[in-house]
Design a protein around this motif. Structure first.
Motif, PDB file in Angstrom:
ATOM      1  N   MET A   1       0.854  -1.202   0.000  1.00 25.40           N
ATOM      2  CA  MET A   1       0.000   0.000   0.000  1.00 25.40           C
ATOM      3  C   MET A   1       0.886   1.246   0.000  1.00 25.40           C
ATOM      4  SD  MET A   1      -2.916   1.110   2.775  1.00 25.40           S
ATOM      5  CE  MET A   1      -3.730   2.678   2.658  1.00 25.40           C
ATOM      6  N   ARG A   2       0.589   2.202  -0.841  1.00 24.22           N
ATOM      7  CA  ARG A   2       1.405   3.397  -0.980  1.00 24.22           C
ATOM      8  C   ARG A   2       1.313   4.264   0.266  1.00 24.22           C
ATOM      9  NH1 ARG A   2       0.668   8.598  -3.050  1.00 24.22           N
ATOM     10  NH2 ARG A   2      -1.505   8.304  -3.652  1.00 24.22           N
ATOM     11  N   ASP A   3       2.440   4.856   0.677  1.00 24.23           N
ATOM     12  CA  ASP A   3       2.445   5.809   1.781  1.00 24.23           C
ATOM     13  C   ASP A   3       1.780   7.081   1.307  1.00 24.23           C
ATOM     14  OD1 ASP A   3       2.906   7.508   3.855  1.00 24.23           O
ATOM     15  OD2 ASP A   3       5.075   7.218   3.935  1.00 24.23           O
ATOM     16  N   ARG A   4       0.664   7.443   1.924  1.00 22.60           N
ATOM     17  CA  ARG A   4      -0.115   8.584   1.463  1.00 22.60           C
ATOM     18  C   ARG A   4       0.220   9.867   2.202  1.00 22.60           C
ATOM     19  NH1 ARG A   4      -6.039   5.611   1.012  1.00 22.60           N
ATOM     20  NH2 ARG A   4      -5.670   4.610  -0.997  1.00 22.60           N
ATOM     21  N   ARG A   5       1.203   9.836   3.074  1.00 20.86           N
ATOM     22  CA  ARG A   5       1.555  11.042   3.787  1.00 20.86           C
ATOM     23  C   ARG A   5       2.163  12.055   2.825  1.00 20.86           C
ATOM     24  NH1 ARG A   5       5.114   8.925   8.712  1.00 20.86           N
ATOM     25  NH2 ARG A   5       6.082   7.883   6.933  1.00 20.86           N
ATOM     26  N   ARG A   6       1.762  13.292   2.975  1.00 18.68           N
ATOM     27  CA  ARG A   6       2.360  14.349   2.176  1.00 18.68           C
ATOM     28  C   ARG A   6       3.755  14.667   2.704  1.00 18.68           C
ATOM     29  NH1 ARG A   6      -1.353  17.802  -0.633  1.00 18.68           N
ATOM     30  NH2 ARG A   6      -3.510  17.221  -0.277  1.00 18.68           N
ATOM     31  N   ARG A   7       4.675  14.941   1.798  1.00 18.10           N
ATOM     32  CA  ARG A   7       5.933  15.546   2.216  1.00 18.10           C
ATOM     33  C   ARG A   7       5.696  17.049   2.231  1.00 18.10           C
ATOM     34  NH1 ARG A   7      10.810  17.621   0.343  1.00 18.10           N
ATOM     35  NH2 ARG A   7      12.485  17.252   1.843  1.00 18.10           N
ATOM     36  N   VAL A   8       5.807  17.646   3.400  1.00 17.19           N
ATOM     37  CA  VAL A   8       5.412  19.034   3.615  1.00 17.19           C
ATOM     38  C   VAL A   8       6.635  19.859   4.008  1.00 17.19           C
ATOM     39  CG1 VAL A   8       3.943  20.594   4.959  1.00 17.19           C
ATOM     40  CG2 VAL A   8       3.110  18.312   4.334  1.00 17.19           C
ATOM     41  N   LEU A   9       6.770  21.027   3.392  1.00 14.95           N
ATOM     42  CA  LEU A   9       7.807  21.986   3.750  1.00 14.95           C
ATOM     43  C   LEU A   9       7.132  23.183   4.411  1.00 14.95           C
ATOM     44  CD1 LEU A   9      10.717  23.112   3.642  1.00 14.95           C
ATOM     45  CD2 LEU A   9      10.162  24.001   1.354  1.00 14.95           C
ATOM     46  N   VAL A  10       7.489  23.439   5.667  1.00 15.08           N
ATOM     47  CA  VAL A  10       6.955  24.586   6.406  1.00 15.08           C
ATOM     48  C   VAL A  10       8.036  25.650   6.472  1.00 15.08           C
ATOM     49  CG1 VAL A  10       5.939  25.398   8.559  1.00 15.08           C
ATOM     50  CG2 VAL A  10       5.527  23.041   7.796  1.00 15.08           C
ATOM     51  N   LEU A  11       7.704  26.871   6.065  1.00 12.22           N
ATOM     52  CA  LEU A  11       8.657  27.973   6.046  1.00 12.22           C
ATOM     53  C   LEU A  11       8.197  29.071   6.993  1.00 12.22           C
ATOM     54  CD1 LEU A  11       9.267  28.088   2.208  1.00 12.22           C
ATOM     55  CD2 LEU A  11      10.839  27.227   3.945  1.00 12.22           C
ATOM     56  N   THR A  12       9.098  29.493   7.871  1.00 12.00           N
ATOM     57  CA  THR A  12       8.810  30.579   8.802  1.00 12.00           C
ATOM     58  C   THR A  12       9.747  31.747   8.521  1.00 12.00           C
ATOM     59  OG1 THR A  12      10.379  29.884  10.517  1.00 12.00           O
ATOM     60  CG2 THR A  12       8.189  28.846  10.544  1.00 12.00           C
ATOM     61  N   ALA A  13       9.460  32.880   9.157  1.00 12.44           N
ATOM     62  CA  ALA A  13      10.311  34.054   8.959  1.00 12.44           C
ATOM     63  C   ALA A  13      11.535  34.025   9.855  1.00 12.44           C
ATOM     64  CB  ALA A  13       9.509  35.325   9.218  1.00 12.44           C
ATOM     65  N   VAL A  14      11.362  33.577  11.099  1.00 12.01           N
ATOM     66  CA  VAL A  14      12.444  33.645  12.087  1.00 12.01           C
ATOM     67  C   VAL A  14      12.540  32.335  12.862  1.00 12.01           C
ATOM     68  CG1 VAL A  14      12.257  36.156  12.333  1.00 12.01           C
ATOM     69  CG2 VAL A  14      10.926  34.662  13.826  1.00 12.01           C
ATOM     70  N   GLY A  15      13.634  32.196  13.596  1.00 10.99           N
ATOM     71  CA  GLY A  15      13.894  30.967  14.315  1.00 10.99           C
ATOM     72  C   GLY A  15      12.891  30.646  15.399  1.00 10.99           C
ATOM     73  N   ALA A  16      12.365  31.658  16.090  1.00 11.21           N
ATOM     74  CA  ALA A  16      11.401  31.392  17.155  1.00 11.21           C
ATOM     75  C   ALA A  16      10.136  30.736  16.597  1.00 11.21           C
ATOM     76  CB  ALA A  16      11.052  32.685  17.884  1.00 11.21           C
ATOM     77  N   GLU A  17       9.722  31.157  15.421  1.00 12.57           N
ATOM     78  CA  GLU A  17       8.563  30.531  14.776  1.00 12.57           C
ATOM     79  C   GLU A  17       8.893  29.103  14.353  1.00 12.57           C
ATOM     80  OE1 GLU A  17       6.581  34.509  12.715  1.00 12.57           O
ATOM     81  OE2 GLU A  17       8.252  33.469  11.732  1.00 12.57           O
ATOM     82  N   ARG A  18      10.074  28.920  13.783  1.00 11.92           N
ATOM     83  CA  ARG A  18      10.499  27.566  13.407  1.00 11.92           C
ATOM     84  C   ARG A  18      10.481  26.637  14.610  1.00 11.92           C
ATOM     85  NH1 ARG A  18      16.460  27.669  12.588  1.00 11.92           N
ATOM     86  NH2 ARG A  18      16.216  27.879  14.844  1.00 11.92           N
ATOM     87  N   ASP A  19      10.995  27.112  15.732  1.00 12.45           N
ATOM     88  CA  ASP A  19      11.055  26.267  16.920  1.00 12.45           C
ATOM     89  C   ASP A  19       9.660  25.937  17.443  1.00 12.45           C
ATOM     90  OD1 ASP A  19      13.785  26.457  16.679  1.00 12.45           O
ATOM     91  OD2 ASP A  19      14.032  27.909  18.314  1.00 12.45           O
ATOM     92  N   ALA A  20       8.743  26.904  17.350  1.00 12.02           N
ATOM     93  CA  ALA A  20       7.366  26.658  17.798  1.00 12.02           C
ATOM     94  C   ALA A  20       6.698  25.607  16.928  1.00 12.02           C
ATOM     95  CB  ALA A  20       6.569  27.958  17.773  1.00 12.02           C
ATOM     96  N   VAL A  21       6.891  25.703  15.605  1.00 14.65           N
ATOM     97  CA  VAL A  21       6.327  24.717  14.686  1.00 14.65           C
ATOM     98  C   VAL A  21       6.948  23.346  14.945  1.00 14.65           C
ATOM     99  CG1 VAL A  21       6.209  24.002  12.268  1.00 14.65           C
ATOM    100  CG2 VAL A  21       5.734  26.382  12.896  1.00 14.65           C
ATOM    101  N   ALA A  22       8.262  23.311  15.098  1.00 14.02           N
ATOM    102  CA  ALA A  22       8.952  22.040  15.312  1.00 14.02           C
ATOM    103  C   ALA A  22       8.491  21.368  16.600  1.00 14.02           C
ATOM    104  CB  ALA A  22      10.461  22.263  15.352  1.00 14.02           C
ATOM    105  N   ALA A  23       8.219  22.151  17.633  1.00 11.99           N
ATOM    106  CA  ALA A  23       7.739  21.583  18.888  1.00 11.99           C
ATOM    107  C   ALA A  23       6.375  20.930  18.707  1.00 11.99           C
ATOM    108  CB  ALA A  23       7.668  22.662  19.963  1.00 11.99           C
ATOM    109  N   GLY A  24       5.509  21.553  17.921  1.00  4.46           N
ATOM    110  CA  GLY A  24       4.205  20.960  17.648  1.00  4.46           C
ATOM    111  C   GLY A  24       4.326  19.673  16.860  1.00  4.46           C
ATOM    112  N   LEU A  25       5.200  19.668  15.858  1.00  2.34           N
ATOM    113  CA  LEU A  25       5.402  18.463  15.059  1.00  2.34           C
ATOM    114  C   LEU A  25       5.990  17.337  15.901  1.00  2.34           C
ATOM    115  CD1 LEU A  25       6.808  20.108  11.814  1.00  2.34           C
ATOM    116  CD2 LEU A  25       4.527  19.138  12.131  1.00  2.34           C
TER     117      LEU A  25
END
Length: 230
Positions: A1-25
């Motif tokens: 069965m094919r892996d249906r997960r999307r490969r997703v690229l999330v882009l933020t403006a600054v590191g604090a936003e990146r870290d917040a997104v990464a913590a959620g993931l």
């Protein structure tokens, strides 16, 4: 069965936003597999350049993302998007790209020099907004953050239903469009759009909302990817 997960690229403006997104993931665990988070830079020009770099690098590796997400904090239009809430773009609008005339602002598209907005996939963006309980409407990209009531009223008048403003979404969307990759924009509201009162901003609260949002989103993307096959 094919892996249906999307490969997703999330882009933020600054590191604090990146870290917040990464913590959620990270909280999402296995469901977040295939999602990458990078900093693209502040403002539409830096965001477009950073997004194109990230997308080109991924494509050269044979793993072009199925989805690009511009994410971070931003201003919210009252009463639709209060401080601490989330906003998802129905359209991504270049709100101050154009010409100022005696009759008012003319968008660049009306001048015949390109486009003034991008349209994220309707079903996916609506599903994301519903899953997050987010305000859903136009998100405006500006090069100068709004700092007066008059400017806020002008933007709201030109873009009925606008839910948020930020500085990167349109730049990311332009890069994604050149490579044929769909785009979303997600904003956590740190301040109201209007008179600038830096002391009233709630950046920590907005970053926490961003973390919470990205803890929920991988499951939404997975379900929508499965729908792509039906």
């Amino acid at each position: 069965m094919r892996d249906r997960r999307r490969r997703v690229l999330v882009l933020t403006a600054v590191g604090a936003e990146r870290d917040a997104v990464a913590a959620g993931l990270a909280a999402a665990g296995e469901a977040a597999g295939g999602t990458e988070v990078s900093v693209a830079g502040v403002g539409p020009a830096a965001a477009a350049a950073g997004a194109m770099y990230a997308l080109t690098w991924a494509a050269e590796g044979g793993e072009r993302p199925a989805l690009v997400v511009s994410a971070g904090i931003g201003g919210g239009f009252a009463p639709m998007a209060p401080v601490g809430s989330l906003a998802v773009a129905r359209t991504i609008v270049a709100a101050d790209l154009g010409a100022q005339t005696g009759e008012g602002f003319v968008p660049v598209a009306d001048l015949g020099f390109g486009r003034s907005e991008h349209h994220p996939p309707a079903r996916l963006s609506r599903a994301v907004a519903d899953a997050l309980g987010a305000a859903y409407g136009p998100v405006l990209t500006v090069s100068t953050v709004t700092g007066t009531a008059a400017r806020a009223a002008e933007l709201a008048g030109r873009h009925p239903g606008a839910v948020a403003e930020a500085m990167e979404g349109f730049g990311v969307a332009e890069a994604a469009a050149l490579l044929g990759v769909p785009v979303l924009e997600i904003r956590a509201v740190s301040n109201p759009v209007g008179p600038r009162d830096r002391a009233a901003w709630r950046i920590g609260e907005a970053l926490a909302a961003l973390t919470s949002a990205f803890g929920k989103l991988p499951g939404v993307w997975e379900v929508e990817a499965a729908h792509d096959d039906t």
